[in-house]
Motif scaffolding. Structure first.
Motif, mmCIF file in Angstrom:
data_model
loop_
_atom_site.group_PDB
_atom_site.id
_atom_site.type_symbol
_atom_site.label_atom_id
_atom_site.label_comp_id
_atom_site.label_asym_id
_atom_site.label_seq_id
_atom_site.Cartn_x
_atom_site.Cartn_y
_atom_site.Cartn_z
ATOM 1 N N TRP A 42 -25.251 -11.106 25.314
ATOM 2 C CA TRP A 42 -26.317 -11.204 24.657
ATOM 3 C C TRP A 42 -28.140 -11.184 25.577
ATOM 4 O O TRP A 42 -28.914 -11.700 26.664
ATOM 5 N N LYS A 43 -29.074 -10.729 24.464
ATOM 6 C CA LYS A 43 -30.342 -10.715 24.851
ATOM 7 C C LYS A 43 -30.560 -11.661 24.935
ATOM 8 O O LYS A 43 -31.617 -12.248 26.075
ATOM 9 N N ASP A 44 -30.788 -13.034 24.021
ATOM 10 C CA ASP A 44 -31.111 -14.259 23.585
ATOM 11 C C ASP A 44 -30.464 -14.883 23.840
ATOM 12 O O ASP A 44 -30.674 -16.120 23.567
ATOM 13 N N ARG A 45 -28.868 -14.976 24.660
ATOM 14 C CA ARG A 45 -28.407 -16.298 24.626
ATOM 15 C C ARG A 45 -27.762 -16.039 26.960
ATOM 16 O O ARG A 45 -27.857 -15.526 26.894
ATOM 17 N N GLU A 46 -27.640 -17.503 26.738
ATOM 18 C CA GLU A 46 -27.610 -17.209 28.704
ATOM 19 C C GLU A 46 -26.096 -17.268 28.533
ATOM 20 O O GLU A 46 -25.468 -16.736 29.249
ATOM 21 N N GLU A 47 -25.690 -17.432 27.887
ATOM 22 C CA GLU A 47 -23.616 -17.465 27.639
ATOM 23 C C GLU A 47 -23.228 -16.554 27.737
ATOM 24 O O GLU A 47 -23.938 -15.818 26.516
ATOM 25 N N THR A 48 -22.198 -16.712 27.672
ATOM 26 C CA THR A 48 -21.366 -14.576 27.503
ATOM 27 C C THR A 48 -20.383 -15.331 25.943
ATOM 28 O O THR A 48 -19.751 -15.933 26.347
ATOM 29 N N ASP A 49 -19.716 -13.925 25.362
ATOM 30 C CA ASP A 49 -19.263 -14.330 24.914
ATOM 31 C C ASP A 49 -17.350 -13.215 25.624
ATOM 32 O O ASP A 49 -17.786 -12.554 26.254
ATOM 33 N N LYS A 50 -16.321 -13.659 25.398
ATOM 34 C CA LYS A 50 -14.945 -13.320 26.429
ATOM 35 C C LYS A 50 -14.207 -12.841 25.018
ATOM 36 O O LYS A 50 -13.804 -13.026 24.354
ATOM 37 N N GLY A 51 -13.635 -11.919 25.390
ATOM 38 C CA GLY A 51 -12.133 -11.333 25.040
ATOM 39 C C GLY A 51 -11.769 -10.382 24.879
ATOM 40 O O GLY A 51 -11.341 -10.603 26.628
ATOM 41 N N TYR A 52 -11.022 -9.568 24.744
ATOM 42 C CA TYR A 52 -9.614 -8.137 25.223
ATOM 43 C C TYR A 52 -9.985 -7.112 24.093
ATOM 44 O O TYR A 52 -10.253 -7.154 23.366
ATOM 45 N N ILE A 53 -9.385 -5.946 24.760
ATOM 46 C CA ILE A 53 -10.043 -4.921 24.378
ATOM 47 C C ILE A 53 -8.188 -4.876 23.421
ATOM 48 O O ILE A 53 -6.415 -5.059 23.796
ATOM 49 N N PHE A 54 -7.491 -3.914 22.312
ATOM 50 C CA PHE A 54 -6.786 -3.313 21.743
ATOM 51 C C PHE A 54 -7.353 -2.531 20.403
ATOM 52 O O PHE A 54 -8.208 -2.004 20.688
ATOM 53 N N ASN A 55 -5.883 -1.730 19.883
ATOM 54 C CA ASN A 55 -6.647 -0.341 19.160
ATOM 55 C C ASN A 55 -5.144 -0.976 18.128
ATOM 56 O O ASN A 55 -4.229 -1.626 18.572
ATOM 57 N N LEU A 56 -5.368 -0.517 17.040
ATOM 58 C CA LEU A 56 -4.280 -0.341 16.216
ATOM 59 C C LEU A 56 -4.029 1.978 16.535
ATOM 60 O O LEU A 56 -4.125 2.176 17.057
ATOM 61 N N PRO A 57 -2.565 1.092 15.479
ATOM 62 C CA PRO A 57 -1.772 2.395 15.885
ATOM 63 C C PRO A 57 -2.897 3.918 15.430
ATOM 64 O O PRO A 57 -2.438 5.202 16.247
ATOM 65 N N HIS A 58 -3.700 4.044 14.977
ATOM 66 C CA HIS A 58 -4.429 5.097 14.206
ATOM 67 C C HIS A 58 -5.311 5.496 15.176
ATOM 68 O O HIS A 58 -6.721 6.364 14.314
ATOM 69 N N GLN A 59 -5.484 4.586 16.519
ATOM 70 C CA GLN A 59 -6.990 4.444 16.473
ATOM 71 C C GLN A 59 -7.364 5.411 18.653
ATOM 72 O O GLN A 59 -5.501 5.578 18.635
ATOM 73 N N ASP A 60 -8.133 6.319 18.539
ATOM 74 C CA ASP A 60 -7.401 6.960 20.385
ATOM 75 C C ASP A 60 -8.811 6.006 20.728
ATOM 76 O O ASP A 60 -9.824 6.512 20.692
#
Length: 106
Positions: A44-62
């Motif tokens: 983030w531009k205005d925060r020191e700490e980051t957010d973390k997660g993971y990537i996924f998709n649903l069946p109709h996504q490319d």
């Protein structure tokens, strides 16, 4: 329908059916090595700490076309009390936010 799922489906629908500004994806570092289930870190531009997660998709996504979702499992809540709830977003929603500096795919 669950509110989070409804919002996520709305973001997916917007991406798939609208003219999007692909220049926003310049904020992403490491997309070429992206794997579903891969980790992601949001700066983030205005925060020191980051957010973390993971990537996924649903069946109709490319996933080859940036059409992926992000489950943010570790939301920075350093200014609040307690833990912040998980969040689900489409990648385009995140890169279109002005406050986001960059997103690294690990």
């Amino acid at each position: 329908m669950d509110k989070d799922l409804e919002q996520l489906l709305s973001e997916i629908n917007f991406y798939q059916n609208s003219d999007v500004d692909y220049d926003n994806f310049d904020k992403i570092k490491g997309f070429d090595s992206m794997e579903l289930g891969g980790k992601i870190e949001i700066f983030w531009k205005d925060r020191e700490e980051t957010d973390k997660g993971y990537i996924f998709n649903l069946p109709h996504q490319d996933s080859d076309e940036y059409d992926v979702c992000v489950h943010v499992t570790d939301v920075d809540n350093s200014e609040g009390m307690g833990d912040a709830p998980d969040e689900y977003h489409h990648l385009y929603h995140l890169v279109s936010l002005e406050r986001i500096d960059k997103i690294e795919i690990l």
